[in-house]
Write a protein that holds these residues in place. Structure first.
Motif, PDB file in Angstrom:
ATOM      1  N   SER A  46       0.824  -1.199   0.000  1.00 53.83           N
ATOM      2  CA  SER A  46       0.000   0.000   0.000  1.00 53.83           C
ATOM      3  C   SER A  46       0.862   1.254   0.000  1.00 53.83           C
ATOM      4  CB  SER A  46      -0.909   0.020   1.231  1.00 53.83           C
ATOM      5  OG  SER A  46      -1.703   1.182   1.247  1.00 53.83           O
ATOM      6  N   GLY A  47       0.741   2.034  -1.064  1.00 55.80           N
ATOM      7  CA  GLY A  47       1.535   3.238  -1.227  1.00 55.80           C
ATOM      8  C   GLY A  47       2.670   3.093  -2.220  1.00 55.80           C
ATOM      9  N   SER A  48       2.938   1.894  -2.680  1.00 55.77           N
ATOM     10  CA  SER A  48       4.055   1.642  -3.594  1.00 55.77           C
ATOM     11  C   SER A  48       3.715   2.058  -5.019  1.00 55.77           C
ATOM     12  CB  SER A  48       4.406   0.156  -3.573  1.00 55.77           C
ATOM     13  OG  SER A  48       5.402  -0.150  -4.535  1.00 55.77           O
ATOM     14  N   ASP A  49       4.757   2.465  -5.765  1.00 57.04           N
ATOM     15  CA  ASP A  49       4.565   2.687  -7.198  1.00 57.04           C
ATOM     16  C   ASP A  49       5.096   1.501  -8.002  1.00 57.04           C
ATOM     17  OD1 ASP A  49       7.283   3.004  -6.992  1.00 57.04           O
ATOM     18  OD2 ASP A  49       7.349   5.024  -7.827  1.00 57.04           O
ATOM     19  N   GLU A  50       5.619   0.467  -7.322  1.00 57.50           N
ATOM     20  CA  GLU A  50       5.965  -0.795  -7.979  1.00 57.50           C
ATOM     21  C   GLU A  50       4.706  -1.640  -8.116  1.00 57.50           C
ATOM     22  OE1 GLU A  50       9.812  -2.793  -6.706  1.00 57.50           O
ATOM     23  OE2 GLU A  50       9.283  -1.651  -4.917  1.00 57.50           O
ATOM     24  N   ARG A  51       4.612  -2.369  -9.197  1.00 59.15           N
ATOM     25  CA  ARG A  51       3.426  -3.184  -9.423  1.00 59.15           C
ATOM     26  C   ARG A  51       3.828  -4.630  -9.703  1.00 59.15           C
ATOM     27  NH1 ARG A  51      -0.986  -0.099  -9.764  1.00 59.15           N
ATOM     28  NH2 ARG A  51      -2.219  -1.767 -10.683  1.00 59.15           N
ATOM     29  N   VAL A  52       2.869  -5.526  -9.481  1.00 56.16           N
ATOM     30  CA  VAL A  52       3.117  -6.939  -9.693  1.00 56.16           C
ATOM     31  C   VAL A  52       1.842  -7.583 -10.223  1.00 56.16           C
ATOM     32  CG1 VAL A  52       2.468  -7.529  -7.326  1.00 56.16           C
ATOM     33  CG2 VAL A  52       3.952  -9.080  -8.600  1.00 56.16           C
ATOM     34  N   SER A  53       1.989  -8.579 -11.070  1.00 53.12           N
ATOM     35  CA  SER A  53       0.870  -9.407 -11.511  1.00 53.12           C
ATOM     36  C   SER A  53       0.986 -10.745 -10.797  1.00 53.12           C
ATOM     37  CB  SER A  53       0.898  -9.611 -13.026  1.00 53.12           C
ATOM     38  OG  SER A  53       0.682  -8.387 -13.698  1.00 53.12           O
ATOM     39  N   ALA A  54      -0.050 -11.123 -10.078  1.00 52.86           N
ATOM     40  CA  ALA A  54       0.003 -12.316  -9.232  1.00 52.86           C
ATOM     41  C   ALA A  54      -1.224 -13.182  -9.450  1.00 52.86           C
ATOM     42  CB  ALA A  54       0.090 -11.903  -7.752  1.00 52.86           C
ATOM     43  N   ASP A 243      -2.265  10.592   7.990  1.00 53.24           N
ATOM     44  CA  ASP A 243      -0.896  10.175   8.277  1.00 53.24           C
ATOM     45  C   ASP A 243      -0.423   9.074   7.345  1.00 53.24           C
ATOM     46  OD1 ASP A 243      -0.716  11.986  10.321  1.00 53.24           O
ATOM     47  OD2 ASP A 243      -1.112  10.554  11.926  1.00 53.24           O
ATOM     48  N   ALA A 244      -1.355   8.266   6.826  1.00 52.00           N
ATOM     49  CA  ALA A 244      -0.970   7.232   5.863  1.00 52.00           C
ATOM     50  C   ALA A 244      -0.441   7.873   4.586  1.00 52.00           C
ATOM     51  CB  ALA A 244      -2.158   6.332   5.552  1.00 52.00           C
ATOM     52  N   ALA A 245      -1.128   8.889   4.095  1.00 54.15           N
ATOM     53  CA  ALA A 245      -0.708   9.555   2.863  1.00 54.15           C
ATOM     54  C   ALA A 245       0.614  10.289   3.035  1.00 54.15           C
ATOM     55  CB  ALA A 245      -1.789  10.533   2.412  1.00 54.15           C
ATOM     56  N   ASP A 246       0.876  10.804   4.248  1.00 52.34           N
ATOM     57  CA  ASP A 246       2.104  11.571   4.504  1.00 52.34           C
ATOM     58  C   ASP A 246       3.304  10.685   4.813  1.00 52.34           C
ATOM     59  OD1 ASP A 246       0.667  13.910   4.177  1.00 52.34           O
ATOM     60  OD2 ASP A 246       0.218  14.114   6.316  1.00 52.34           O
ATOM     61  N   SER A 247       3.094   9.376   4.891  1.00 54.58           N
ATOM     62  CA  SER A 247       4.178   8.457   5.219  1.00 54.58           C
ATOM     63  C   SER A 247       5.264   8.470   4.144  1.00 54.58           C
ATOM     64  CB  SER A 247       3.627   7.034   5.362  1.00 54.58           C
ATOM     65  OG  SER A 247       4.685   6.104   5.480  1.00 54.58           O
ATOM     66  N   PRO A 248       6.544   8.427   4.542  1.00 57.68           N
ATOM     67  CA  PRO A 248       7.623   8.339   3.544  1.00 57.68           C
ATOM     68  C   PRO A 248       7.609   7.023   2.781  1.00 57.68           C
ATOM     69  CG  PRO A 248       8.481   8.074   5.769  1.00 57.68           C
ATOM     70  CD  PRO A 248       7.063   8.519   5.912  1.00 57.68           C
ATOM     71  N   ARG A 252       2.997   6.880  -3.913  1.00 59.14           N
ATOM     72  CA  ARG A 252       1.865   7.317  -4.726  1.00 59.14           C
ATOM     73  C   ARG A 252       0.583   7.199  -3.906  1.00 59.14           C
ATOM     74  NH1 ARG A 252       1.627   4.739 -10.514  1.00 59.14           N
ATOM     75  NH2 ARG A 252       3.493   6.066 -10.642  1.00 59.14           N
ATOM     76  N   ARG A 253      -0.102   8.327  -3.707  1.00 52.52           N
ATOM     77  CA  ARG A 253      -1.337   8.301  -2.918  1.00 52.52           C
ATOM     78  C   ARG A 253      -2.458   7.578  -3.647  1.00 52.52           C
ATOM     79  NH1 ARG A 253      -2.153  14.110   0.185  1.00 52.52           N
ATOM     80  NH2 ARG A 253      -0.183  14.092   1.342  1.00 52.52           N
TER      81      ARG A 253
END
Length: 266
Positions: A46-54, A243-248, A252-253
């Motif tokens: 959650s919050g990553s800009d990496e993606r995966v197909s699973a 605070d979730a959106a502001d997390s380092p 990507r929100r």
């Protein structure tokens, strides 16, 4: 974190999203089973800009008197009437690895420590409002260990409203809006960065508090092939808040995910 409704076998960001729309409780007058297989394309966490197909694999079995076994939720009991639905279940929470391993985790989280799956108790209620359905799901995950960063017990609440947008020769299209909330331990576990974690990872320290985690929308299309076979797709969108959106950890929100699967019911 359930999350766009939530697939435990992926151990990714589906906790936050609640991506998959599970089967509705069936009348407790006979045995029913549902097997589904497909693929999901979604962020690695959650919050990553990496993606995966699973791959997606799931099964739901409903017995007389409302007892059910669901590969996503766990073991539970469901009560469903025209004016109210309620289910109680015991299952396993999602997890998050701090390294990339096949369909799980991300190397970007190196040093954050892995969040291990732990027992979770869930309560889900639905209430029809005309053609729309109001829903609420509350989950309590038990304490895993004494590490406050990754092992604390936490609570998560998801509120939703869904309604049919189309039903005809081309199947059924459902739309849903949702908001997700977490207590202090939940937000800290998934989005916080302690001083200890900051010293071992690439992230700066980030304090968090309880509150709104995300708001989102799902679009689900199901097309029956015959009485037993059908195909379905889900498109899900989540926007992280507070605070979730502001997390380092959040690169990507706006988080998007898509699934497609074949379903066999008997």
């Amino acid at each position: 974190m359930s999350s766009l409704s939530n697939c435990k076998c992926l151990c990714l960001s589906l906790t936050s999203f609640g991506l998959l729309i599970g089967a509705e409780p069936l009348p407790a007058d006979d045995w029913h089973a549902r097997v589904q297989a497909g693929i999901a394309h979604l962020p690695r966490y959650s919050g990553s800009d990496e993606r995966v197909s699973a791959p997606l694999l799931g099964v739901q079995i409903t017995s007389p008197y409302g007892l059910f076994l669901d590969s996503d939720k766990g073991l539970g009991w469901a009560f469903d009437e025209d004016d109210f639905g309620l289910s109680l279940y015991v299952g396993a929470s999602d997890g998050r690895k701090d390294r990339k391993s096949q369909f799980h985790g991300s190397d970007a989280l190196n040093g954050m420590g892995s969040i291990q799956s732990r027992p979770v108790f869930g309560l889900e209620a639905t209430y029809p409002l005309g053609e729309a359905i109001l829903g609420a799901t509350f989950e309590h995950a038990l304490k895993k260990d004494d590490d406050p960063d990754t092992g604390s017990a936490y609570n998560h609440l998801k509120l939703s409203i869904s309604a049919p947008l189309y039903k005809g020769a081309y199947g059924e299209l459902l739309g849903s809006l949702n908001s997700q909330f977490g207590d202090g331990n939940y937000v800290r576990t998934w989005y916080g960065v302690s001083a200890k974690q900051a010293s071992h990872s690439q992230f700066r320290a980030h304090d968090t508090h309880a509150g709104l985690v995300s708001r989102g929308a799902d679009l689900s299309w199901s097309l029956p092939i015959n009485e037993q076979w059908s195909v379905s797709t889900v498109l899900a969108l989540q926007y992280l808040n507070g605070d979730a959106a502001d997390s380092p950890l959040v690169e990507r929100r706006w988080q998007t995910a898509a699934t497609g699967q074949v379903v066999y019911t008997f």
